[in-house]
Scaffold this motif. Sequence first.
Motif, PDB file in Angstrom:
ATOM      1  N   CYS A  24       0.683  -1.086   0.066  1.00 42.65           N
ATOM      2  CA  CYS A  24       0.040   0.166  -0.108  1.00 42.65           C
ATOM      3  C   CYS A  24       0.986   1.192   0.071  1.00 42.65           C
ATOM      4  N   CYS A  27       0.266   3.272   3.797  1.00 45.92           N
ATOM      5  CA  CYS A  27       0.538   2.606   5.197  1.00 45.92           C
ATOM      6  C   CYS A  27       1.527   1.320   4.768  1.00 45.92           C
ATOM      7  N   THR A  29       1.257  -1.595   3.898  1.00 42.64           N
ATOM      8  CA  THR A  29       1.068  -3.190   4.227  1.00 42.64           C
ATOM      9  C   THR A  29       1.161  -3.868   2.956  1.00 42.64           C
ATOM     10  N   CYS A  44      -4.713   0.221   0.266  1.00 42.07           N
ATOM     11  CA  CYS A  44      -5.413  -0.698   0.734  1.00 42.07           C
ATOM     12  C   CYS A  44      -6.667  -0.415   1.100  1.00 42.07           C
ATOM     13  N   CYS A  47      -7.035   2.385   3.847  1.00 37.59           N
ATOM     14  CA  CYS A  47      -6.476   3.254   3.550  1.00 37.59           C
ATOM     15  C   CYS A  47      -7.189   4.224   2.546  1.00 37.59           C
TER      16      CYS A  47
END
Length: 291
Positions: A24, A27, A29, A44, A47
């Motif tokens: 992402c 963030c 991830t 994601c 987000c």
Amino acid sequence: MDSSLPSAAPKCPSHPDRLAATTCSRCGTFLCSQCVVARPERLCAACLARKLSDLPASRPYSFRGALQTGWTLLRARFGLYLALTGVFALPEALVRLWVPGLQALLGFLCSTTLGLVGVLACLSCAAEAGLGRRIDWWTALRAALRAWPRAFLARLGAAVQVALFFLLLIVPGFIRWVQLCVVTPVALLEHSGSALRRSAELTAGWGWSLLGLLCAANVLLLLLVGSTALLVGEVAELAPPLLGPAVLLQTWLANVGALCVEMLMLGAYFGLKSSTERAEELLFEQDPASR
Ligand SMILES: [Zn+2]
Ligand SMILES: [Zn+2]
């Protein structure tokens, strides 16, 4: 699932059987290709939801929220607004300078026709900024020309109705004024149905707050227009050669002031709309690619 995968390769947290295709951009991830919900930004789901709720256009309506959103939208592309307003207010200024007898009528006609193109172009840029996007002046101008007939008729209809209601009695005039205060953003951003009816629907229940906004904004605008017109009168007496530049400047300032009121009502429109609808729907409806 596949024992030949190197054990250190990152996996998708939601789908442990899949390798992560990317991360992402917000963030960080790990995401498999199915978990990327916003392209090309690579976000994601969490987000994307956060981004949508952060957009100026998705704040629910309040008096203060409308002021904040209007201010954010105004600041977003202020240089461009100044330029567009200058260009589209020029015919009005020239008419006021060169056609003394009919200046009020012709100036009014210029501002309600050509001036409206400039207003709509600025509002298009601002609406896109409210949705986290940036368009160039050319795209904005095309959107303005496309929306012009609908916006012109809606504003004309609103002006006639408000005037008639004021003739009946003062109070119904104020009520109708508030009900029709977001016809311009509606005509610009929503492409079907009656803009007047839609404005009345959106504003239902917020009458006092919107009346406060409208009165405050229009009193400030009147003060700006009135005080600069007085200055132009002084210039005409004291320094006649400077009258031309003074009229140009005053017309420009008055149009910028009027645009500030339009921005405020765009802020109110976004608030009223997101009080009833989800920001995602707003985003998809506004997406030029999905039209
Ligand atoms: Zn994320
Ligand atoms: Zn996944």
